[in-house]
Design a protein around this motif. Sequence first.
Motif, mmCIF file in Angstrom:
data_model
loop_
_atom_site.group_PDB
_atom_site.id
_atom_site.type_symbol
_atom_site.label_atom_id
_atom_site.label_comp_id
_atom_site.label_asym_id
_atom_site.label_seq_id
_atom_site.Cartn_x
_atom_site.Cartn_y
_atom_site.Cartn_z
ATOM 1 N N VAL A 4 -45.049 111.610 -8.430
ATOM 2 C CA VAL A 4 -45.353 110.332 -9.078
ATOM 3 C C VAL A 4 -44.798 109.173 -8.273
ATOM 4 O O VAL A 4 -45.401 108.107 -8.200
ATOM 5 C CB VAL A 4 -44.759 110.308 -10.507
ATOM 6 C CG1 VAL A 4 -45.065 108.993 -11.194
ATOM 7 C CG2 VAL A 4 -45.318 111.464 -11.333
ATOM 8 N N ARG A 5 -43.629 109.371 -7.640
ATOM 9 C CA ARG A 5 -43.005 108.268 -6.897
ATOM 10 C C ARG A 5 -43.859 107.796 -5.738
ATOM 11 O O ARG A 5 -43.632 106.718 -5.196
ATOM 12 C CB ARG A 5 -41.630 108.702 -6.384
ATOM 13 C CG ARG A 5 -41.651 109.846 -5.380
ATOM 14 C CD ARG A 5 -40.251 110.189 -4.880
ATOM 15 N NE ARG A 5 -40.291 111.295 -3.935
ATOM 16 C CZ ARG A 5 -40.242 112.564 -4.276
ATOM 17 N NH1 ARG A 5 -40.166 112.888 -5.548
ATOM 18 N NH2 ARG A 5 -40.282 113.519 -3.358
ATOM 19 N N ASP A 6 -44.843 108.605 -5.330
ATOM 20 C CA ASP A 6 -45.702 108.212 -4.223
ATOM 21 C C ASP A 6 -46.739 107.173 -4.623
ATOM 22 O O ASP A 6 -47.414 106.605 -3.780
ATOM 23 C CB ASP A 6 -46.428 109.434 -3.652
ATOM 24 C CG ASP A 6 -45.461 110.416 -3.001
ATOM 25 O OD1 ASP A 6 -44.404 109.960 -2.530
ATOM 26 O OD2 ASP A 6 -45.760 111.622 -2.986
ATOM 27 N N VAL A 7 -46.890 106.948 -5.929
ATOM 28 C CA VAL A 7 -47.875 105.986 -6.408
ATOM 29 C C VAL A 7 -47.198 104.624 -6.538
ATOM 30 O O VAL A 7 -46.184 104.503 -7.231
ATOM 31 C CB VAL A 7 -48.456 106.413 -7.776
ATOM 32 C CG1 VAL A 7 -49.505 105.410 -8.239
ATOM 33 C CG2 VAL A 7 -49.058 107.809 -7.677
ATOM 34 N N PRO A 8 -47.702 103.594 -5.859
ATOM 35 C CA PRO A 8 -47.048 102.290 -5.898
ATOM 36 C C PRO A 8 -46.833 101.799 -7.324
ATOM 37 O O PRO A 8 -47.780 101.701 -8.100
ATOM 38 C CB PRO A 8 -48.047 101.380 -5.157
ATOM 39 C CG PRO A 8 -48.814 102.302 -4.274
ATOM 40 C CD PRO A 8 -48.914 103.594 -5.026
ATOM 41 N N PRO A 9 -45.593 101.494 -7.742
ATOM 42 C CA PRO A 9 -45.314 101.161 -9.131
ATOM 43 C C PRO A 9 -45.845 99.813 -9.568
ATOM 44 O O PRO A 9 -45.918 99.529 -10.749
ATOM 45 C CB PRO A 9 -43.779 101.184 -9.186
ATOM 46 C CG PRO A 9 -43.349 100.896 -7.781
ATOM 47 C CD PRO A 9 -44.383 101.541 -6.915
ATOM 48 N N THR A 10 -46.197 98.937 -8.639
ATOM 49 C CA THR A 10 -46.651 97.612 -9.020
ATOM 50 C C THR A 10 -48.173 97.522 -9.091
ATOM 51 O O THR A 10 -48.707 96.481 -9.440
ATOM 52 C CB THR A 10 -46.136 96.565 -8.015
ATOM 53 O OG1 THR A 10 -46.609 96.910 -6.704
ATOM 54 C CG2 THR A 10 -44.621 96.537 -8.005
ATOM 55 N N ARG A 11 -48.854 98.586 -8.774
ATOM 56 C CA ARG A 11 -50.310 98.539 -8.764
ATOM 57 C C ARG A 11 -50.863 99.193 -10.025
ATOM 58 O O ARG A 11 -50.599 100.359 -10.293
ATOM 59 C CB ARG A 11 -50.860 99.272 -7.543
ATOM 60 C CG ARG A 11 -52.383 99.276 -7.470
ATOM 61 C CD ARG A 11 -52.846 100.030 -6.239
ATOM 62 N NE ARG A 11 -54.300 100.017 -6.112
ATOM 63 C CZ ARG A 11 -55.101 100.911 -6.680
ATOM 64 N NH1 ARG A 11 -54.582 101.871 -7.414
ATOM 65 N NH2 ARG A 11 -56.398 100.846 -6.519
ATOM 66 N N GLY A 12 -51.616 98.430 -10.806
ATOM 67 C CA GLY A 12 -52.269 99.014 -11.961
ATOM 68 C C GLY A 12 -53.338 99.999 -11.507
ATOM 69 O O GLY A 12 -53.916 99.860 -10.425
ATOM 70 N N CYS A 13 -53.576 101.008 -12.315
ATOM 71 C CA CYS A 13 -54.561 102.029 -11.978
ATOM 72 C C CYS A 13 -55.306 102.416 -13.245
ATOM 73 O O CYS A 13 -54.701 102.588 -14.311
ATOM 74 C CB CYS A 13 -53.869 103.242 -11.368
ATOM 75 S SG CYS A 13 -55.012 104.481 -10.733
ATOM 76 N N PHE A 14 -56.604 102.586 -13.123
ATOM 77 C CA PHE A 14 -57.466 102.823 -14.281
ATOM 78 C C PHE A 14 -58.191 104.144 -14.083
ATOM 79 O O PHE A 14 -58.949 104.320 -13.128
ATOM 80 C CB PHE A 14 -58.457 101.664 -14.397
ATOM 81 C CG PHE A 14 -59.334 101.701 -15.625
ATOM 82 C CD1 PHE A 14 -58.972 102.383 -16.771
ATOM 83 C CD2 PHE A 14 -60.544 101.007 -15.626
ATOM 84 C CE1 PHE A 14 -59.780 102.396 -17.898
ATOM 85 C CE2 PHE A 14 -61.365 101.012 -16.747
ATOM 86 C CZ PHE A 14 -60.983 101.700 -17.876
ATOM 87 N N VAL A 15 -57.939 105.097 -14.984
ATOM 88 C CA VAL A 15 -58.558 106.415 -14.916
ATOM 89 C C VAL A 15 -59.303 106.683 -16.216
ATOM 90 O O VAL A 15 -58.739 106.530 -17.311
ATOM 91 C CB VAL A 15 -57.513 107.528 -14.686
ATOM 92 C CG1 VAL A 15 -58.196 108.894 -14.610
ATOM 93 C CG2 VAL A 15 -56.709 107.256 -13.421
ATOM 94 N N ALA A 16 -60.555 107.091 -16.101
ATOM 95 C CA ALA A 16 -61.361 107.444 -17.268
ATOM 96 C C ALA A 16 -61.622 108.941 -17.281
ATOM 97 O O ALA A 16 -61.919 109.537 -16.235
ATOM 98 C CB ALA A 16 -62.688 106.685 -17.253
ATOM 99 N N PHE A 17 -61.508 109.541 -18.448
ATOM 100 C CA PHE A 17 -61.847 110.946 -18.636
ATOM 101 C C PHE A 17 -63.168 111.007 -19.395
ATOM 102 O O PHE A 17 -63.288 110.457 -20.498
ATOM 103 C CB PHE A 17 -60.749 111.677 -19.407
ATOM 104 C CG PHE A 17 -59.505 111.900 -18.603
ATOM 105 C CD1 PHE A 17 -59.312 113.087 -17.914
ATOM 106 C CD2 PHE A 17 -58.535 110.915 -18.515
ATOM 107 C CE1 PHE A 17 -58.173 113.292 -17.148
ATOM 108 C CE2 PHE A 17 -57.390 111.107 -17.752
ATOM 109 C CZ PHE A 17 -57.208 112.305 -17.072
ATOM 110 N N GLU A 18 -64.157 111.655 -18.781
ATOM 111 C CA GLU A 18 -65.489 111.728 -19.357
ATOM 112 C C GLU A 18 -65.924 113.186 -19.497
ATOM 113 O O GLU A 18 -65.325 114.094 -18.908
ATOM 114 C CB GLU A 18 -66.491 110.974 -18.476
ATOM 115 C CG GLU A 18 -66.225 109.492 -18.314
ATOM 116 C CD GLU A 18 -66.725 108.662 -19.493
ATOM 117 O OE1 GLU A 18 -67.007 109.238 -20.571
ATOM 118 O OE2 GLU A 18 -66.844 107.436 -19.335
#
Length: 215
Positions: A4-18
Motif C-alpha cells: 500500500v505504501r507504494d501508492v502516492p498518499p496525496t493522489r485520489g484514486c477512483f475504482v469501480a467494481f462492476e
Amino acid sequence: MPAVRDVPPTRGCFVAFEGGDGAGKSTQSALLGAWLREGGREVVLTREPGGTPVGMAIRDVLLHGEHVAPRAEALLFAADRAHHVATVVRPALERGAVVLTDRYMDSSVAYQGVARSLAREDVRGLSLWATEGLLPDLTVVLDVTSGEGRTRRGHVHDRLEREDDGFHDRVRQGFLDLAAADPGRYLVLDATAPAQQIHAAVRERFGLLADEAAV
C-alpha cells in the motif's frame, strides 16, 4: 505483490467494481478497502444507487418499487449518479482519498443501454453529462454467468434481479464489450474463483496505478 505504501498518499484514486448481480462486487470492494486502510489510506466505500440519502430514496424506487419504464429507469440512475459524484465521490478524490464504488456508469450502459435495448451511447452520454465526465482510474469487472448469479442470490431478488436469464446474459455481454473496448482501464476476472484469489489480482492491478502515477 504491491505494498500500500507504494501508492502516492496525496493522489485520489477512483475504482469501480462492476458485474452482474451476485458477482461479489461488495465483497471485493470491502477486501480492497480493508487492505488500503491497513496501509494508512483514507478509503471511501460507496455504492450506486444508494450512496447518499437522496440515493437511498432513488434506490427504493428503482429496486423495490413497481414497474419503472426503461427511459425513466435510466434517468433515475443518472440522477443518483450526479448527486453521488457531486457530494461524495469528487470531494473525496479532491482530498486524496481512494473511492471504491459498487457499480458506476458501466452498469447503466449494460443494464439500460444493452439489456433494456436503449442506445448505449445515449445512456453513456447521459452519465458523462451527469458526472461532468468523471471516469474511474480502474474498473474491475467480476464476470459471472446468469445462472451462477441466480444461484448465488438464492431466493431474494430485487426488481432487476428478477429479470430472466436472457436479460442477465445481455448485461454480462455488455460489461465484457465495454472492457474489450478499453482494456487499459479494465480488469476482467472470473467471479467464480476464490475470493482471496480475486482480491490478490485486484491488489496487483491497483499497484500498477501507483507505477503509472509515479511516471
